[in-house]
Design an enzyme around this catalytic site. Structure first.
Site, PDB file in Angstrom:
ATOM      1  CD  GLU A  56      36.982  31.963  41.561  1.00 40.97           C
ATOM      2  OE1 GLU A  56      37.871  32.840  41.569  1.00 40.97           O
ATOM      3  OE2 GLU A  56      36.631  31.358  40.521  1.00 40.97           O
ATOM      4  CG  HIS A  57      34.915  37.073  41.904  1.00 40.27           C
ATOM      5  ND1 HIS A  57      35.355  38.287  41.447  1.00 40.27           N
ATOM      6  CD2 HIS A  57      35.445  36.151  41.054  1.00 40.27           C
ATOM      7  CE1 HIS A  57      36.098  38.123  40.366  1.00 40.27           C
ATOM      8  NE2 HIS A  57      36.158  36.829  40.110  1.00 40.27           N
TER       9      HIS A  57
END
Length: 415
Positions: A56-57
């Site tokens: 996600e990052h």
């Protein structure tokens, strides 16, 4: 209220398996867009702990279309915003902006999902960022006690691990690990695009089809292991803190269990607000705490229910007794008609108030689709709430709140 409860929701499944859901709200000038991947921390192996969140990052560090520093700028430069979150079962990349920027919002979030470049240099930098994020949560005792609680309620199970992972697991990730996980989960039939606001369904579908024209990864078998067996636990940990933090809870029902609505009503009665039994009979009557509440966590096939209190360490044992007493009351006798009606109004009110946000509508569309595989009208949810009886509440409390079922986790000040 009828307009709020009867939205124009439409659903289309593309030939690739991607599902597109829209909710048209003509009265607003904005649009909220979400790209949902049906993968969360429970889908990780033990060595992969935290990899869903790490990806996600990482997708924000660059895609085939643009460099990382230009990604957030895409929405911010036109007055919108872009973000993401990871849960136990899902990952959502979302944007919000003016309705005239629908195409930009869709293109940006779908770009993140389908074309991340995962630069090796950025992977090593982001490991440091996420490790600092882990430290931040561990330094927050209310967050940390919930990590301990989930580990106790789901022992040895992915559902019991922190979504964010551990410093050791995060530091071990390689680019190949990330690519392998993306190849396994970021596939068309596990992707849901949900859009709410001033939009037309046909336009959204047309744009999504065009943007995903080359997104043809092979479908992958996705089998989630059921939650493991539950055995009550009683544990204590210490930290250099001033206040003690206590969670008492137990396994409960999953989203597919029809009793989930009764549990939500019970949760509202017990700890949902300033007028709840916990707040009135612990904070207001004795003044022993600032924060006391109950909570429900729900996954598709499992869930848990519990009570949190932050108080002085000298009051922990007495707090356990008071909380236990409130749980026992709910199990022994039906609540009054007045209290039941009040809880129902409170619960329905929170749902309807939430509908005034296009972001909430978009998130509801995505979550419901991934959980139930179909559109669930808000009217049906309200009807389920209205149908709950006092005997239903008592029966659920009796089943869940037997003392031998309860786990107790305390985070205490170090001596």
């Amino acid at each position: 209220m009828s307009d709020l409860l009867t939205p124009a929701v439409e659903r289309t499944e593309l030939p690739s398996g991607v599902r597109v859901l829209t909710e048209t709200v003509p009265s607003v000038g904005s649009v909220a867009v979400g790209a949902w991947v049906d993968a969360g921390s429970r889908d990780e192996t033990e060595p992969e702990a935290g990899i869903t969140h790490f990806i996600e990052h990482m997708v924000f560090k660059g895609t085939q279309r643009r460099r990382g520093y230009l990604i957030n700028q895409r929405m911010e430069s036109v007055g919108g915003y872009l973000n993401a979150f990871t849960t136990k079962e899902h990952t959502c990349f979302y944007a919000r902006g003016l309705s005239e920027h629908l195409g930009r919002a869709l293109e940006t979030v779908l770009d993140l999902v389908t074309q991340p470049t995962l630069p090796a240099k950025e992977i090593e930098k982001e490991k440091d960022v996420v490790v600092e994020e882990i430290k931040m949560y561990e330094d927050a005792p209310e967050d940390h006690v919930f990590d301990l609680y989930e580990a106790a309620v789901y022992p040895g199970d992915p559902l019991g691990r922190p979504i964010i992972g551990t410093p050791e697991s995060v530091r071990s990730f390689t680019r190949e690990d990330l690519e392998r996980y993306i190849g396994r989960h970021y596939v068309p039939d596990r992707l849901v695009v949900s859009v709410a606001g001033a939009v037309r369904h046909t336009e959204v579908v047309r744009r999504v089809e065009a943007l995903l024209a080359g997104f043809d990864r092979a479908r992958q078998p996705a089998e989630r292991r059921p939650a493991g067996d539950y055995a009550p636990a009683d544990l204590e940990a210490t930290r250099p803190i001033q206040q003690a933090h206590l969670v008492m809870g137990t396994r409960a029902f999953g989203a597919l269990d029809p009793r989930r609505t009764t549990l939500s009503v019970l949760n509202t009665i017990l700890g949902g607000g300033m007028s709840s039994r916990l707040n009135q009979n612990i904070r207001e009557k004795y003044g022993w705490c600032y924060s006391v509440y109950s909570f429900v966590n729900v996954q598709q096939d499992s869930g848990d229910f519990g009570v949190y209190i932050g108080t002085d360490a000298s009051r922990i044992e007495r707090s356990k007794v008071l909380i236990g007493r409130e749980l026992l009351k709910l199990a022994e006798a039906p609540v009054s008609a007045r209290m039941l009606a009040s809880a129902k109004h409170q619960l329905k009110g929170s749902i309807v108030l939430g509908l005034e946000s296009t972001s909430n509508r978009m998130q509801r569309l995505g979550r419901v689709e991934l959980t139930y595989g179909e559109v669930v009208p808000v009217e049906a949810v309200v009807a389920e709430i209205d149908a709950v009886t006092a005997d239903d509440v008592r029966a659920v409390a009796e089943e869940l709140f037997a003392p031998e079922r309860m786990s107790t986790v305390a985070l205490l000040p170090a001596a």
